[in-house]
Design an enzyme around this catalytic site. Structure first.
Site, mmCIF file in Angstrom:
data_model
loop_
_atom_site.group_PDB
_atom_site.id
_atom_site.type_symbol
_atom_site.label_atom_id
_atom_site.label_comp_id
_atom_site.label_asym_id
_atom_site.label_seq_id
_atom_site.Cartn_x
_atom_site.Cartn_y
_atom_site.Cartn_z
ATOM 1 N N ASP A 178 -0.294 5.086 1.314
ATOM 2 C CA ASP A 178 -0.546 5.941 2.467
ATOM 3 C C ASP A 178 -0.515 5.165 3.775
ATOM 4 O OD1 ASP A 178 -0.899 8.428 1.179
ATOM 5 O OD2 ASP A 178 -2.930 7.865 0.588
ATOM 6 N N ASP A 195 0.855 -1.180 0.000
ATOM 7 C CA ASP A 195 0.000 0.000 0.000
ATOM 8 C C ASP A 195 0.898 1.239 0.000
ATOM 9 O OD1 ASP A 195 -2.362 1.638 0.493
ATOM 10 O OD2 ASP A 195 -1.711 1.732 2.580
#
Length: 300
Positions: A48, A46
């Site tokens: 953020d 991922d």
């Protein structure tokens, strides 16, 4: 044992911010990764709050933080945007609601974001101008890890429920967008005048980020189909499924980053990730694991 030695030598045996669900199973996975070597590994991560830090009570520009905090946008927009984020993020992390219950609400969230952006009159050029001033703070050792992965030609797939143009600009500014890095995120559709029209389907939200949902016929997936093993990194429960649909899967080590509401969410994280790193931990453990797998003495 492999993992126990890393924890003892590099991190200290009493590090309370590192949680391991099943030490013997984690050791088994790591032994398989080391035995097969770097040529069999891919990274799925991922963006953020996984590559970047989570700022508790502070300001760390996330993908959507560009919209919620940027001085170029009206206070009315920012207030509505933050209100919308708080409403739907609470649903995203709810430990009781099922994924099936959450998915239609996640789609509703993205349609609301699109509506707010259109009402604000955000154009392609304005979005670029906002992105140029974005400076997220990356976790320690992320850049060193990406450099090692580049040198070892290990493919890195970044799956994000954010906005691809923002992410790519940030990655290029930080010299992290190398030839081995592939980004899959939401693409905005603009008309000839630069006006925002739509989000290119399918919408990538926190619970649709996985290789099966995104289609294995993409060139990237065909190129890496022989890499059976992986290390997965994310900061929400949906991220634990990002490698679902990976062709010919071998062993996948799942590492979760848990920075908020740690006490109430830890048990749930421990059921989905092999290792949980709490309270803004760096990528040191990730770097040390890869160094051991590649027998890279540089980072030890």
């Amino acid at each position: 044992m492999f993992l126990e030695k890393l924890l003892k030598d590099a991190l200290g045996t009493e590090n309370i911010n590192i949680k391991i669900r099943d030490m013997s199973n984690a050791e088994r996975i790591l032994a398989a990764l080391k035995n097969d070597g770097m040529d069999s590994i891919q990274i799925v991560t991922d963006f953020d709050q996984t590559l970047t830090k989570t700022q508790i009570g502070g300001t760390n520009d996330s993908t959507f933080g560009v919209l919620g905090l940027n001085s170029l946008l009206s206070q009315n927009f920012k207030s509505k945007f933050i209100e919308t984020f708080l409403k739907y993020h609470k649903i995203e992390v709810d430990p009781i609601m099922s994924t099936d219950e959450k998915i239609p609400l996640m789609l509703e969230w993205y349609q609301r974001i699109l509506q707010l952006m259109q009402e604000e009159g955000i154009t392609k050029s304005l979005l670029y101008e906002m992105t140029e001033t974005t400076n997220p703070e990356f976790r320690e050792q992320v850049k060193e890890t990406f450099e090692m992965l580049k040198e070892s030609e290990v493919p890195v797939l970044i799956m994000s429920a954010g906005i691809s143009s923002i992410l790519e600009t940030v990655l290029r500014k930080e010299t992290l967008f190398s030839s081995n890095v592939q980004l899959i995120s939401n693409e905005l559709v603009f008309n000839e005048e630069g006006g925002l029209e739509d989000i290119l389907p399918p919408i990538i939200h926190p619970f649709s980020k996985n290789e099966r949902a995104l289609g294995l016929n993409q060139p990237y997936f065909l190129e890496i189909s022989k890499r059976r093993n992986g290390i997965l990194l994310g900061d929400c429960i949906g991220d634990s499924h990002m490698a679902d649909g990976m062709p010919n899967p071998g062993e996948i080590l799942k590492i979760g980053f848990l920075d908020t509401e740690v006490e109430s969410r830890l048990d749930l994280f421990m059921t989905h990730f092999d290792i949980v790193l709490c309270n803004n931990q760096p990528w040191k453990l990730v770097l040390d694991i890869l160094s051991q797998i590649g027998n890279d003495k540089t980072h030890q």
